[in-house]
Every structure is written in C-alpha cells, then in structure tokens.
Design an enzyme around this catalytic site. Sequence first.
Site, PDB file in Angstrom:
ATOM      1  N   ASP A   1       0.860  -1.178   0.000  1.00 16.10           N
ATOM      2  CA  ASP A   1       0.000   0.000   0.000  1.00 16.10           C
ATOM      3  C   ASP A   1       0.902   1.235   0.000  1.00 16.10           C
ATOM      4  OD1 ASP A   1       1.024   0.185   2.514  1.00 16.10           O
ATOM      5  OD2 ASP A   1      -0.873   0.007   3.564  1.00 16.10           O
TER       6      ASP A   1
ATOM      7  N   HIS B   1      -6.427 -21.485  10.036  1.00 13.41           N
ATOM      8  CA  HIS B   1      -7.818 -21.796   9.693  1.00 13.41           C
ATOM      9  C   HIS B   1      -8.521 -20.600   9.058  1.00 13.41           C
ATOM     10  CE1 HIS B   1     -11.884 -23.289   9.743  1.00 13.41           C
ATOM     11  NE2 HIS B   1     -12.218 -22.118  10.257  1.00 13.41           N
TER      12      HIS B   1
ATOM     13  N   GLY C   1     -11.144   4.462   0.335  1.00 10.29           N
ATOM     14  CA  GLY C   1     -12.080   5.193   1.174  1.00 10.29           C
ATOM     15  C   GLY C   1     -13.376   4.460   1.438  1.00 10.29           C
TER      16      GLY C   1
ATOM     17  N   GLY D   1       0.889   3.658   2.302  1.00 13.05           N
ATOM     18  CA  GLY D   1       1.095   4.233   3.623  1.00 13.05           C
ATOM     19  C   GLY D   1       0.079   5.304   3.955  1.00 13.05           C
ATOM     20  N   GLY D   2      -0.649   5.768   2.945  1.00  8.85           N
ATOM     21  CA  GLY D   2      -1.617   6.845   3.167  1.00  8.85           C
ATOM     22  C   GLY D   2      -2.640   6.497   4.241  1.00  8.85           C
TER      23      GLY D   2
ATOM     24  N   CYS E   1      -8.103 -27.565   6.243  1.00  9.59           N
ATOM     25  CA  CYS E   1      -6.865 -26.899   6.672  1.00  9.59           C
ATOM     26  C   CYS E   1      -6.117 -27.760   7.679  1.00  9.59           C
ATOM     27  CB  CYS E   1      -7.154 -25.506   7.246  1.00  9.59           C
ATOM     28  SG  CYS E   1      -7.666 -25.488   8.979  1.00  9.59           S
TER      29      CYS E   1
ATOM     30  N   CYS F   1      -7.802 -28.006  11.144  1.00  8.33           N
ATOM     31  CA  CYS F   1      -9.015 -28.825  11.220  1.00  8.33           C
ATOM     32  C   CYS F   1      -8.745 -30.302  10.929  1.00  8.33           C
ATOM     33  CB  CYS F   1     -10.085 -28.265  10.286  1.00  8.33           C
ATOM     34  SG  CYS F   1     -10.771 -26.711  10.917  1.00  8.33           S
TER      35      CYS F   1
ATOM     36  N   ASP G   1      -7.938  -7.346   0.270  1.00  9.66           N
ATOM     37  CA  ASP G   1      -6.992  -7.657   1.344  1.00  9.66           C
ATOM     38  C   ASP G   1      -7.678  -7.328   2.648  1.00  9.66           C
ATOM     39  OD1 ASP G   1      -5.685  -5.177   2.974  1.00  9.66           O
ATOM     40  OD2 ASP G   1      -6.499  -4.547   1.045  1.00  9.66           O
TER      41      ASP G   1
ATOM     42  N   CYS H   1     -13.715 -28.735   6.850  1.00 11.83           N
ATOM     43  CA  CYS H   1     -12.552 -27.918   6.489  1.00 11.83           C
ATOM     44  C   CYS H   1     -11.310 -28.789   6.296  1.00 11.83           C
ATOM     45  CB  CYS H   1     -12.295 -26.872   7.575  1.00 11.83           C
ATOM     46  SG  CYS H   1     -10.861 -25.825   7.241  1.00 11.83           S
TER      47      CYS H   1
ATOM     48  N   GLN I   1     -10.978   7.942  -5.110  1.00 11.27           N
ATOM     49  CA  GLN I   1     -11.523   8.413  -3.836  1.00 11.27           C
ATOM     50  C   GLN I   1     -12.804   9.206  -4.095  1.00 11.27           C
ATOM     51  OE1 GLN I   1     -10.784   7.730  -0.792  1.00 11.27           O
ATOM     52  NE2 GLN I   1      -8.663   6.934  -0.753  1.00 11.27           N
TER      53      GLN I   1
ATOM     54  N   ASP J   1      -2.509   8.462  -1.617  1.00 14.55           N
ATOM     55  CA  ASP J   1      -3.802   9.144  -1.685  1.00 14.55           C
ATOM     56  C   ASP J   1      -4.111   9.742  -0.323  1.00 14.55           C
ATOM     57  OD1 ASP J   1      -4.039   6.694  -0.410  1.00 14.55           O
ATOM     58  OD2 ASP J   1      -6.090   6.359  -1.063  1.00 14.55           O
TER      59      ASP J   1
END
Lengths: 374, 374
Positions: free
Chosen positions: B94, B335, B216, B96-97, B306, B309, B266, B304, B189, B148
């Site tokens: 990213d 998990h 935003g 950092g904004g 994973c 699990c 993300d 599941c 934005q 931004d």
Amino acid sequence: MNSSPFQFDLLARDGLARAGIFHTPHGDIPTPVFAPVGTAATVKAVAPRDLKELGATLILANTYHLYLRPGDERVARLGGLHTFMGWDGPILTDSGGYQIFSLKEIRKIDDDGVTFKSHIDGSLHRFTPQKVVAVEENLGADIIMALDECAPPLDRDYNVQALRRTHAWAERCLRAKTRSDQALFGIVQGGVFDDLREQSARFLVGLDFPGYAVGGLAVGETKEQMHHVLDRVVPMLPEHKPRYLMGVGTLKDFFETVARGIDMFDCVLPTRLARHGAAFTRDGRLNLHNAALAADARPIEEACTCYACRNFTRAYIRHLMQANEILGLYLASIHNLHFLLDIMRRIRQAIIDGTFAQLKQEMLAHATASRSTA
Amino acid sequence: MNSSPFQFDLLARDGLARAGIFHTPHGDIPTPVFAPVGTAATVKAVAPRDLKELGATLILANTYHLYLRPGDERVARLGGLHTFMGWDGPILTDSGGYQIFSLKEIRKIDDDGVTFKSHIDGSLHRFTPQKVVAVEENLGADIIMALDECAPPLDRDYNVQALRRTHAWAERCLRAKTRSDQALFGIVQGGVFDDLREQSARFLVGLDFPGYAVGGLAVGETKEQMHHVLDRVVPMLPEHKPRYLMGVGTLKDFFETVARGIDMFDCVLPTRLARHGAAFTRDGRLNLHNAALAADARPIEEACTCYACRNFTRAYIRHLMQANEILGLYLASIHNLHFLLDIMRRIRQAIIDGTFAQLKQEMLAHATASRSTA
C-alpha cells in the site's frame, strides 16, 4: 502379560557412552535422545508437523500443568495426550514433583503426599503417588515418571528425609500402576551425597523399573558435583535399561553426561531462549535483538539445515524480534530445537562409529574457543 | 520497453463478476483474489511455507510500517521484500496513506505531502508522492499503490479538497516511478459522493494505470453506501484491468462486491481475529475461548481441509487459547486464512462455471440463517 512393549536395545558402546533404541508403543526412540519440552501439551511456538520435520522422536509434557489445565480426565476423554495434541510419536510425562516443589505457594508435604496451590487460580490440590500415577495413566504417555521429592542438593538432613519418602513413593507408584502400555521410570535422588545416591540407586534398581532417571541435578549444584554424582550412580544402574538425566539441555552437558552413560535428556532451554531472542550456534549464543544483525544477510548459522536457516537472514529474524512478530519466535524455536536434535544425532552416530571422544573434543574445543558472537 | 510484465486476462464473466489472471513478475494471480496482510513483512503468526500450502497467491505488506522499521533502504540492500521475507510470490504494498491518515499523532497535510510522527518512537517523517514511490521501489513489491489522501467518507468539503490532492499526487507518483517491473495502481476516492467518485474515476482512468483500487470504503460508511459507490465507480473502470477493494475481507463483502465487478481484496481480519481467539466458520464466528468448547472433539469446522481442522479439536485449540500458547494463535490464523482463501477459490470457480449467483445465494442464506455458534 509380561511381554512388555518396552525394550531397550544397546547397539554400540564407545567408552561409557551408549547408542541404543528404546522401543515404545508409539515408536522407537534412538538414544541418546533429546526430548523437546511441551509443558502444556504443545512444544511452545511449534506445531507437531514441525517436530516431525525436526526429527524429534520423544517429547515431554508436564503432569502438573496438564492436571491443572485442561485436566487429565478431560485429556483421557478426548483420547489421551497423543490424540489431544496431535503427536503420534513417543511422549514422556514427568511426575509433577519438580514443579510442585518449586512452587512459591504454600504447600504441605507429609509421608502420604504433597498439598499445593495451583499457580493458575490458587485452588488447593493434593498429589499422592497413587494420584500421580492415575493422572499419568489418564494422560497416557509412553514413559511416565514416579513421584519423587526434590530436595535442595546440598542439604543433607533434608535429603535423608526426602529420600525416605521418594523410595516409599516409588514403591507405591509401582503398585498403583495398572496400564501395561506405559513404562514407569524410577528417579534416583540423594543430592550431592555419595552414600545417599548409592543407597537410592541400589533401592530403586531392586524395584526393577524399566528405566531410571537421575533426578535432583541441574538444580544449582556445580558441574563437578553433577559429574561426580553421575560417576557414582550410573555404573550402578542396569546396563540394559535407559538412563535419563532430567532437565539438562546444553551442548556441553550432552557430551559430558553421554560420556558418563546417560541416554535421555529433556530441556525447556531451546524454546524458552528462542522466545527471549537467543539462538544457539556452534560459536555460542546469538542475541537476535542485537542491532549488529540489522544488515546481516547470513542465516543464524551458516551450515545449518533447519527451515529458519535455509530461508531467512539474521537481519530478517532480528527485524521480526524487534517488531514482536510471532514468526520470529517460531523461527528461533525451530532453529534451537534443530541445533540440539542435530547435535544429539551426531553424538549417536559418533558412538556407533567409535568416534565419540573425537567429536566431543572437537565440539567442546570449538565452543570454548569462541564466545558469544553478539 | 513497453512490453509490460503485467497483463490481466479475463477468463470468464458471470453477470458483473469476473474471473481472470493477473500476471506479475513473481507469478500469476488468479482473480478474484484475497491477499493476506503481512504488515511488517510477515503475515502474523504464519510462515511463508504455510502461505504456499494455503494457496495464497498475493500478500500485502505495509509501506508505512516497513519504511519505519526495518527501513526501505535496508530492505533494498537485503535484496528487496521478496528475498527479505522469504516469499517468492506476488506482493502488493500500500502507499502508507491509510496508516498516516489514521495516526493519532499530529500530522500536517499540504499540497506537497504529509508530515507525520512515527508510532514507534515519535520521530518526524514526511511522505510526498515521490518519496512514497521511492520507498515502494526500494521494497520492490509487484503491485504498488499511489499515495492518496483518505478523507472521512461523509465530509463533502474535506473530500473535495482531498480529491484534488489525491489526483495531483497520482500524477506525481506516475512521473516518479522508474521501475518497469512494478505495476502502480491508482486509487479512486471521493467518499460517498457520486459526482466526486465519478470525477475521480474519470480522471484516474485518463492516467492509464494498470489497475485501480476503490479507496475510502470499509471505513465507517454503511454497506448500502459502499455498494452504491461501487455501482457507480466500477462500470467506469477499464474492463481489462484489475479492480481492487482495499481492506475488505468478510464473506458477505466478497460476494456483494465480486458481484459488482471487484477482483482483489486484502484484510487483516482473519489473522487479527485469530489472535483474539475468533475462528471463521460457515455458521458464523466461533469464540475459541468459550468454555463450551472444552470437551468438544470436533474440529473448528467439520468439512474444512486446513491443517488445524485436519489434526486438532476445538477442545485442544481452546486449551491452547486458555494457556496463551502461540500454537493456538497459529492454528486459528491458518484456519481463518484458509477459510477466506478457500471461499475465494470457490467464488472464482463458480464464476467460471456460471454458478456465481447460486453460490452467493446459498452461502449468504446459510450465513444469515445461522448465528455465531458460541
């Protein structure tokens, strides 16, 4: 009924050092062996699949801690410790004695057992030899330890009294035991006193345990005193049964005590020090917080084959430590466990090859010549 | 010079939902994609090999954090972020904004950039568009974000001013960029205001970024407002470039916004909630501290696949949480990451199969019908 699943095969000797295999219901343990400690049913910061990858063949869990939380009966209902913690290899549980006798909370010791307060919630509990065996049977480890009284090593009067109890409790543990798929080990006590140690070894050997621990060492006595006790005690123990030195886990101690006939070790140091940011190396301990590592593109240890050293730099792990990232604790734990497990494998191979004295001299000279690099 | 290593292939459409592949120098990213967040160059509690096993194809790292510690120049000297953190797959940083504009420490914003105080030691720093691009070039992620200004979504005057800066900064970021092996994304934005959002989308599309984020959002506005903004903005973005919705990571949001044409996500939630003892399940969040789990021999989620699990019970993981064991945080993190990565793979397959609406209805009906089980 008497065909025990436990058998100790001696494969090689080199001086007093021995290489063997201890067979258990959950697999073979090549000896000498170092057992990572999983106090609360987890080797801290490390998953069972990591332990497999590291080649761990035995892990230790603490009866005192598991009795208090989550409770041994709960562990039993959940299928026993192996199932509970997802580790299908051999497990050893201590008796809880060491923890109880280390508690600052008031406790009352009598000939029948010991009353103590939980470090978690202050609640009152009582361990007798029978109770401890019942708890260890609920947990279901392959190797279980008899309840012993841990006395200050230099206090003769205390040791005389404690030894009397330790021996009576050893007999009561044997009688209380009901499961045939667990090996109950006796624990030789007696502080730094030759006559008491010999008396203890003689008495416990008479009870014919399938294995023996030498207890009350690495608790404040000097290295010379520890070696002296082992020189006295180990030759009195049966050759065809494993010998376990509790709570010992430094490179130097491994060599010095394997040389005196010890087969088994456990220690919290590799994982505890890792969480404090200290990494084992052949050149001594490396402080992973040290600013000098901030731009160091080398792994923790150059030739090391562990996951941490194959993939990450000192600079990265130092960054993780500075940023309080869990991954840093994980990588340092992996490395430290690998370091000790790998040393022990090399010791074992050297015994088989008849080169143990050579490896000992080489490794200890190196460790002495170099000091902590950070 | 102009043969970009970045290309976005659209493979399938289902309504406005899209399945594609975004090609990067460190590998292909199948979309829609969920990127685990590795703020300080580690996805918290999880090792890179775990991320591989989980099937993560993109991870996010935070420019603000890495600029402060260990420093972007240090990361560059250590070979860049991929080498530094031992992750050879695609990375996004990213700008950092978002962090800077969230800081409580005093900061000064002007047309040229923003001055802020480090949350670590209070030291003063300044980010300009040029500086942020330089930092992101030092870090060396595959996808980098333009600086931004993040404005409160409902404050029109603030958004008008902020948008002017965001657009000027976007141009300056483009001009400052020197590396051809990084894709710089623009960030639309404009708060909840249709005209501002449209103005922003139009302006940034004119700059021809290789990808666009809608910024935003998920910062306090209602779901309806978020959906409304996406309904306005997404159709204005070029079809053949990926669209990224920053900071979004719940199952419901995935479905609702993929349905509106979003390709990338993300979110810190899966790992952050895991460390607080909350596990994602199709039936809602499971509180891993809950006493009701103490004897529960089921895995966190029945079907599941994973590592957590497949190998451990709720009772065990609850025990680990109670005992403050790192392994508990690890297993819950694994998990939760698996849960979201797996959902995203199913969403992608459904788009390819033309059954996205069906999957959406089924999953959201299930999530609505059931409430948190603990």
